[in-house]
Design a protein around this motif. Structure first.
Motif, PDB file in Angstrom:
ATOM      1  N   LEU A 167      30.924  65.141   0.615  1.00 29.26           N
ATOM      2  CA  LEU A 167      30.357  64.129   1.506  1.00 29.26           C
ATOM      3  C   LEU A 167      31.506  63.430   2.217  1.00 29.26           C
ATOM      4  N   PRO A 168      31.229  62.886   3.420  1.00 26.86           N
ATOM      5  CA  PRO A 168      32.307  62.223   4.165  1.00 26.86           C
ATOM      6  C   PRO A 168      32.755  60.926   3.494  1.00 26.86           C
ATOM      7  N   ARG A 169      33.948  60.527   3.815  1.00 29.86           N
ATOM      8  CA  ARG A 169      34.482  59.262   3.328  1.00 29.86           C
ATOM      9  C   ARG A 169      33.799  58.096   4.042  1.00 29.86           C
ATOM     10  N   ALA A 170      33.916  56.926   3.480  1.00 25.30           N
ATOM     11  CA  ALA A 170      33.351  55.714   4.087  1.00 25.30           C
ATOM     12  C   ALA A 170      34.014  55.470   5.442  1.00 25.30           C
ATOM     13  N   VAL A 171      33.228  54.973   6.384  1.00 28.64           N
ATOM     14  CA  VAL A 171      33.789  54.662   7.700  1.00 28.64           C
ATOM     15  C   VAL A 171      34.443  53.284   7.703  1.00 28.64           C
ATOM     16  N   ARG A 172      34.010  52.441   6.797  1.00 28.16           N
ATOM     17  CA  ARG A 172      34.592  51.099   6.666  1.00 28.16           C
ATOM     18  C   ARG A 172      34.311  50.626   5.242  1.00 28.16           C
ATOM     19  N   HIS A 173      35.262  50.031   4.618  1.00 28.18           N
ATOM     20  CA  HIS A 173      35.172  49.503   3.255  1.00 28.18           C
ATOM     21  C   HIS A 173      33.795  49.692   2.592  1.00 28.18           C
ATOM     22  N   ASN A 174      33.637  50.790   1.895  1.00 25.88           N
ATOM     23  CA  ASN A 174      32.407  51.130   1.167  1.00 25.88           C
ATOM     24  C   ASN A 174      31.149  51.132   2.030  1.00 25.88           C
ATOM     25  N   ARG A 175      31.287  51.533   3.286  1.00 23.06           N
ATOM     26  CA  ARG A 175      30.147  51.667   4.191  1.00 23.06           C
ATOM     27  C   ARG A 175      30.154  53.073   4.766  1.00 23.06           C
TER      28      ARG A 175
END
Length: 46
Positions: free
Chosen positions: A15-23
């Motif tokens: 799965l992709p990484r978060a785009v912004r702090h745990n989002r």
């Protein structure tokens, strides 16, 4: 899915990484679940 299971998939590259702090981009995750978008890494091990 437990948060730890979700993070395991992120850390494995499934799965992709978060785009912004745990989002995360919900539309991107939904597209992956529908099969409309290729997962960041199709070759991963859990």
């Amino acid at each position: 899915m437990k948060p730890s299971e979700f993070m395991s998939l992120v850390n494995a590259g499934a799965l992709p990484r978060a785009v912004r702090h745990n989002r995360w981009d919900v539309a991107e995750l939904q597209a992956i679940m529908r099969g409309a978008k290729i997962k960041p890494s199709e070759e991963f091990e859990l």
